[in-house]
Write an enzyme that holds these catalytic residues in place. Structure first.
Site, mmCIF file in Angstrom:
data_model
loop_
_atom_site.group_PDB
_atom_site.id
_atom_site.type_symbol
_atom_site.label_atom_id
_atom_site.label_comp_id
_atom_site.label_asym_id
_atom_site.label_seq_id
_atom_site.Cartn_x
_atom_site.Cartn_y
_atom_site.Cartn_z
ATOM 1 N N ASP A 258 -7.099 3.489 -7.534
ATOM 2 C CA ASP A 258 -8.271 3.597 -6.814
ATOM 3 C C ASP A 258 -8.720 4.920 -6.940
ATOM 4 O OD1 ASP A 258 -10.325 3.585 -5.136
ATOM 5 O OD2 ASP A 258 -9.346 2.913 -3.372
ATOM 6 N N SER B 223 0.747 -1.197 0.095
ATOM 7 C CA SER B 223 0.062 -0.028 -0.150
ATOM 8 C C SER B 223 0.996 1.189 -0.109
ATOM 9 C CB SER B 223 -0.901 -0.115 1.382
ATOM 10 O OG SER B 223 -0.187 0.179 2.533
ATOM 11 N N ASP C 38 -5.385 -8.143 4.744
ATOM 12 C CA ASP C 38 -4.535 -7.550 5.422
ATOM 13 C C ASP C 38 -4.755 -7.605 6.996
ATOM 14 O OD1 ASP C 38 -2.609 -5.988 6.160
ATOM 15 O OD2 ASP C 38 -3.151 -4.091 5.352
ATOM 16 N N ASP D 240 -1.340 -1.556 -3.914
ATOM 17 C CA ASP D 240 -2.769 -1.480 -3.511
ATOM 18 C C ASP D 240 -3.137 -0.314 -3.095
ATOM 19 O OD1 ASP D 240 -4.863 -3.068 -2.269
ATOM 20 O OD2 ASP D 240 -4.115 -2.669 -0.248
ATOM 21 N N HIS D 241 -4.262 0.099 -3.562
ATOM 22 C CA HIS D 241 -5.020 1.424 -3.804
ATOM 23 C C HIS D 241 -4.264 2.467 -3.814
ATOM 24 C CE1 HIS D 241 -8.669 -0.258 -1.810
ATOM 25 N NE2 HIS D 241 -7.979 -1.022 -1.117
ATOM 26 N N GLU E 65 -11.209 0.291 -9.606
ATOM 27 C CA GLU E 65 -12.286 -0.135 -8.330
ATOM 28 C C GLU E 65 -13.421 0.822 -8.577
ATOM 29 O OE1 GLU E 65 -11.361 -0.263 -4.427
ATOM 30 O OE2 GLU E 65 -13.330 0.604 -3.781
ATOM 31 N N GLY F 39 -10.319 -3.198 7.566
ATOM 32 C CA GLY F 39 -10.568 -3.170 8.850
ATOM 33 C C GLY F 39 -11.318 -4.521 9.566
ATOM 34 N N ASN G 127 -8.413 -10.061 -1.132
ATOM 35 C CA ASN G 127 -7.320 -8.987 -0.366
ATOM 36 C C ASN G 127 -7.586 -9.350 0.883
ATOM 37 O OD1 ASN G 127 -6.771 -7.955 -2.885
ATOM 38 N ND2 ASN G 127 -7.125 -5.859 -2.136
ATOM 39 N N GLY H 138 -11.383 -5.931 1.397
ATOM 40 C CA GLY H 138 -11.840 -5.970 2.816
ATOM 41 C C GLY H 138 -12.178 -7.371 3.093
HETATM 42 P P1 13P Z 1 -8.982 -6.201 4.962
HETATM 43 O O1 13P Z 1 -8.957 -5.109 5.835
HETATM 44 O O2 13P Z 1 -10.320 -6.775 5.195
HETATM 45 O O3 13P Z 1 -7.978 -7.184 5.516
HETATM 46 O O4 13P Z 1 -9.169 -5.680 3.443
HETATM 47 C C1 13P Z 1 -7.447 -5.691 3.053
HETATM 48 C C2 13P Z 1 -7.680 -4.882 1.842
HETATM 49 O O5 13P Z 1 -8.523 -4.867 1.031
HETATM 50 C C3 13P Z 1 -6.411 -4.311 0.985
HETATM 51 O O6 13P Z 1 -6.712 -3.879 -0.118
HETATM 52 O O1 G3H Z 2 -6.925 -1.585 2.254
HETATM 53 C C1 G3H Z 2 -6.106 -1.099 2.884
HETATM 54 C C2 G3H Z 2 -4.828 -2.231 3.161
HETATM 55 O O2 G3H Z 2 -5.430 -2.973 4.329
HETATM 56 C C3 G3H Z 2 -3.631 -1.428 3.602
HETATM 57 O O3 G3H Z 2 -3.693 -0.625 4.752
HETATM 58 O O4 G3H Z 2 -3.063 1.447 3.995
HETATM 59 O O5 G3H Z 2 -2.680 0.850 6.396
HETATM 60 O O6 G3H Z 2 -1.007 -0.164 4.505
HETATM 61 P P1 G3H Z 2 -2.701 0.460 5.030
HETATM 62 ZN ZN ZN Z 3 -8.501 -2.750 -0.249
#
Ligand code: 13P
Ligand code: G3H
Ligand code: ZN
Length: 316
Positions: A103, A48, A255, A81-82, A133, A180, A253, A211
């Site tokens: 994103d 990210s 995290d 990511d994003h 997205e 989250g 995904n 998510g």
């Molecule tokens: P989570 O917060 O559900 O693990 O989602 C992670 C995510 O979508 C990263 O892009």
């Molecule tokens: O979608 C977000 C991911 O969980 C990454 O989280 O931006 O805190 O690294 P972060």
């Molecule tokens: Zn995400």
């Protein structure tokens, strides 16, 4: 071996989903690669914007390069990511990423397409693939009316038009999840009916589920027993990944769940050995536990056991 998500999705589509896991540090990197090899799974390493600035973008990229040497059998994509437009361009120009996510889902429809198209053109010129997205991720609360909740979800007709006009290679859809540890209230869950409609309009096109952490309740209980305060945390039922995969979800995904493993291991370690001040003992436990966690997720995603077949495909 670094490959594109496009190659991974070609093998996975309709059969299983590839796990996309975020990393920030070396312990996560080691556990991630070990867990994927233990379960013989192809995978996606995600960085990210926050991960790229936590230490330095070159540091996390170097961790991945080192892991590629330490685990020569691994087959994986390196994915932003994003990303915003500037970060996407930085990653595209770095020559290291095999895929990026733009994103622009917070922008109006046409502006989202316009930004995504610019990233797609720059990425494709270098053989890099693009995830975009459409829709608004966010927990759908019980008190929110159905009309309000549906407005956040991806509109299937718009999805078709978005893909055609933007030229993106995969699409992250909002089907009721959020990022989250606090995703759903009450009986809310995944909106499979939206996936069904999107797949009808975009057959064979790879979809992405953000998510997707499950927030295991035993993990939350252990964290809280060791001093944590995670009240009401709730996630996606991991037994639903298989159904999502048949509906075109090829990337899932995860995290937050990995962060929960980290939190549980470290809280328990310092609770159980209050005299310890050394980072290595809990770090060692975390790497093992994270590898176990990854292997378990890959079984649920159906990617476990697919590594040899994917390697044969990408080597052709
Ligand atoms: P989570 O917060 O559900 O693990 O989602 C992670 C995510 O979508 C990263 O892009
Ligand atoms: O979608 C977000 C991911 O969980 C990454 O989280 O931006 O805190 O690294 P972060
Ligand atoms: Zn995400």
């Amino acid at each position: 071996m670094i490959v594109t998500t496009k190659e991974l999705f070609k093998h996975a589509y309709g059969k299983y989903a590839v796990g996309a896991y975020n990393i920030n540090n070396l312990e996560q990197t080691m556990g991630l690669f070990q867990g994927n090899l233990d379960s013989k799974a192809p995978f996606i390493v995600q960085l990210s914007k926050g991960a790229r600035s936590y230490t330095h973008k070159k540091m996390v990229e170097a961790l991945i390069r080192a892991a590629d040497e330490i685990f020569p059998d691994a087959v994986f994509a390196v994915h932003l990511d994003h990303g915003d437009e500037a970060t996407c361009m930085d990653c595209i120009n770095s020559g290291f990423y095999s895929s990026v996510m733009i994103d622009a889902s917070g922008e109006p429809f046409d502006k989202n397409i316009e930004i995504t198209r610019r990233v797609v053109d720059a990425a494709h010129a270098k053989g890099i693939v693009v995830e975009a997205e459409l829709g608004k991720l966010g927990g759908v609360e019980e008190h929110v009316s159905v009309k309000e909740a549906d407005a956040k979800l991806t509109d299937p007709e718009q999805a078709k038009e978005f893909v055609r006009r933007s030229g993106c290679d995969s699409l992250a859809c909002a089907i009721g999840t959020s990022h989250g540890a606090y995703k759903f209230a009450g009986s809310q869950g995944l909106h499979f009916e939206v996936l069904v409609e999107i797949q009808k309009r975009l057959p064979g096109f790879p979809l992405v589920m953000h998510g997707s952490s499950s927030v295991p309740q035993d993990e939350v209980a252990r964290i809280n027993a060791a001093g944590g305060q995670l009240g009401g945390a709730k996630g996606v039922d991991e037994n639903q990944f298989a159904k999502a995969a048949t509906l075109g979800v090829t990337k899932v995904n995860i995290d937050t769940d990995g962060r929960l493993v980290w939190c549980r291991v470290h809280r328990e370690a310092f609770r159980d050995d209050p005299k310890n001040f050394d980072l290595r003992p809990p770090g060692k436990v975390f790497m093992k536990e994270y590898a176990k966690f990854i292997a378990h997720k890959n079984v649920k995603l159906g990617s476990a056991g697919q590594l040899d077949a994917v390697r044969a495909l990408v080597k052709k």
